[in-house]
Design an enzyme around this catalytic site. Structure first.
Site, PDB file in Angstrom:
ATOM      1  N   LEU A 144      -3.700  32.332 -54.852  1.00 31.46           N
ATOM      2  CA  LEU A 144      -2.410  32.775 -53.926  1.00 31.46           C
ATOM      3  C   LEU A 144      -2.890  33.907 -53.042  1.00 31.46           C
ATOM      4  O   LEU A 144      -4.079  34.572 -53.578  1.00 31.46           O
ATOM      5  CB  LEU A 144      -1.408  33.438 -54.849  1.00 31.46           C
ATOM      6  CG  LEU A 144      -0.429  32.542 -55.699  1.00 31.46           C
ATOM      7  CD1 LEU A 144       0.735  33.371 -56.332  1.00 31.46           C
ATOM      8  CD2 LEU A 144       0.398  31.618 -54.541  1.00 31.46           C
ATOM      9  N   ASP A 145      -2.584  33.915 -51.887  1.00 29.03           N
ATOM     10  CA  ASP A 145      -3.305  34.977 -51.045  1.00 29.03           C
ATOM     11  C   ASP A 145      -3.109  36.331 -51.582  1.00 29.03           C
ATOM     12  O   ASP A 145      -2.239  36.558 -52.333  1.00 29.03           O
ATOM     13  CB  ASP A 145      -2.365  34.838 -49.751  1.00 29.03           C
ATOM     14  CG  ASP A 145      -2.785  33.372 -48.866  1.00 29.03           C
ATOM     15  OD1 ASP A 145      -3.815  32.663 -49.267  1.00 29.03           O
ATOM     16  OD2 ASP A 145      -1.751  33.135 -48.228  1.00 29.03           O
ATOM     17  N   LEU A 146      -3.828  37.259 -51.068  1.00 24.18           N
ATOM     18  CA  LEU A 146      -3.854  38.458 -51.233  1.00 24.18           C
ATOM     19  C   LEU A 146      -2.210  39.324 -51.290  1.00 24.18           C
ATOM     20  O   LEU A 146      -1.590  39.998 -52.010  1.00 24.18           O
ATOM     21  CB  LEU A 146      -4.584  39.505 -50.362  1.00 24.18           C
ATOM     22  CG  LEU A 146      -4.729  40.951 -50.568  1.00 24.18           C
ATOM     23  CD1 LEU A 146      -5.348  41.382 -51.663  1.00 24.18           C
ATOM     24  CD2 LEU A 146      -5.161  41.363 -49.162  1.00 24.18           C
TER      25      LEU A 146
ATOM     26  N   THR B 263       0.477  37.204 -50.992  1.00 28.05           N
ATOM     27  CA  THR B 263       1.596  36.396 -51.593  1.00 28.05           C
ATOM     28  C   THR B 263       1.814  36.866 -52.877  1.00 28.05           C
ATOM     29  O   THR B 263       0.943  37.246 -53.745  1.00 28.05           O
ATOM     30  CB  THR B 263       1.135  34.917 -51.675  1.00 28.05           C
ATOM     31  OG1 THR B 263       1.076  34.547 -50.453  1.00 28.05           O
ATOM     32  CG2 THR B 263       2.025  34.082 -52.204  1.00 28.05           C
TER      33      THR B 263
END
Ligand code: URA
Length: 256
Positions: free
Chosen positions: A104-106, A108
């Site tokens: 998961l993105d930083l 998100t």
């Protein structure tokens, strides 16, 4: 019993089998002090000493899989050269070394699975299972029905069309719109890039469910161990073996 090195590494919770193959290719793995140069090597787990980047690998222990409600600001890698907080720092009380399944993105939030079960991780990441991930996105502006339909059909990202998605407009707020989006691919920043492509950049993104496993009321930053029943919820029921053509797949999805 002899076992392939990459399988041993994934069972030991070092990483997924695919990532273990990469470590071996990079010459980061040694058996009894000798760097391994080939992928097919089998070892005797009880008798041989395996190291990764010079660190000994403990033989496989009990298998643990958890669901974490990842907050923004945490990276889903095991370490970060820029010193940002890593998701594993949220796992107080778990002494096993768990690794995140996918990313998961930083910035998100939401459902992230971590495990030391390399076989499970490999299955969860295998494209053949097409496991749906459900996100809720707050985007700028109000996407038109046509733009949403275009995203649902699939758009070009990096020269490859995205697989059909299911998108629902949930409502409008503060100059933006809230939507739910279900996709089964896991391309880098896929949801953000999809909405950016139709001119409605994502302001906030949260993953609500992985397969049928939902975050529910798990607080942000908290985790819970998954039971066998939970694990069943991750995989969709078996599909007919016949490959469905993407246009047909789309029409089936939109009829729901
Ligand atoms: N799509 C994104 O854009 N970011 C995520 O973290 C996951 C899916």
């Amino acid at each position: 019993m002899p076992e392939r090195l990459q399988k041993f590494l994934s069972r030991a919770g070092v990483c997924s089998r695919r990532a273990a193959e990469e470590l071996i290719r990079q010459g980061q793995v040694a058996v009894d002090g000798l760097t391994v140069a080939e992928l097919g090597l089998k070892i005797e787990p009880d008798r041989q000493r395996v190291t990764v980047k010079g660190q000994p690998v403990a033989p496989p222990g009990r298998k643990i899989t958890i669901l974490l409600n990842k907050p923004q600001g945490y990276v889903t890698t095991m370490s970060d050269p820029q010193g940002r907080p890593v998701v594993t720092s949220l796992l107080a009380g778990i002494k096993e070394r768990l690794f995140p399944v996918g990313r998961l993105d930083l910035d998100t939030e939401g459902a992230l699975i971590l495990t030391n079960d390399g076989d499970l991780a490999q299955r969860l990441l295998h494209p053949k299972f097409e496991i749906n991930k459900t996100y809720q996105a707050l985007v700028k502006g109000r996407p038109s029905p046509e733009a949403i339909a275009a995203l649902e059909r699939g758009i070009d990202l990096d020269g490859r069309r995205t697989w059909p998605a299911r998108i629902k407009l949930l409502g409008g707020e503060e100059g933006g719109s809230r939507l739910s989006i279900v996709i089964h691919e896991g391309r880098k920043r896929q949801v953000r890039r999809m909405f950016a492509a139709i001119g409605h950049p994502v302001v906030h993104l949260k993953r609500l469910a992985y397969g049928h496993l939902r975050l529910g009321d798990l607080p942000l930053g908290a985790y819970r161990r998954l039971s066998d029943l939970d694990l069943d919820l991750l995989f969709p029921p078996a599909k007919p073996a016949k490959k469905i053509h993407r246009e047909k797949f789309f029409s089936l999805q939109t009829k729901k």
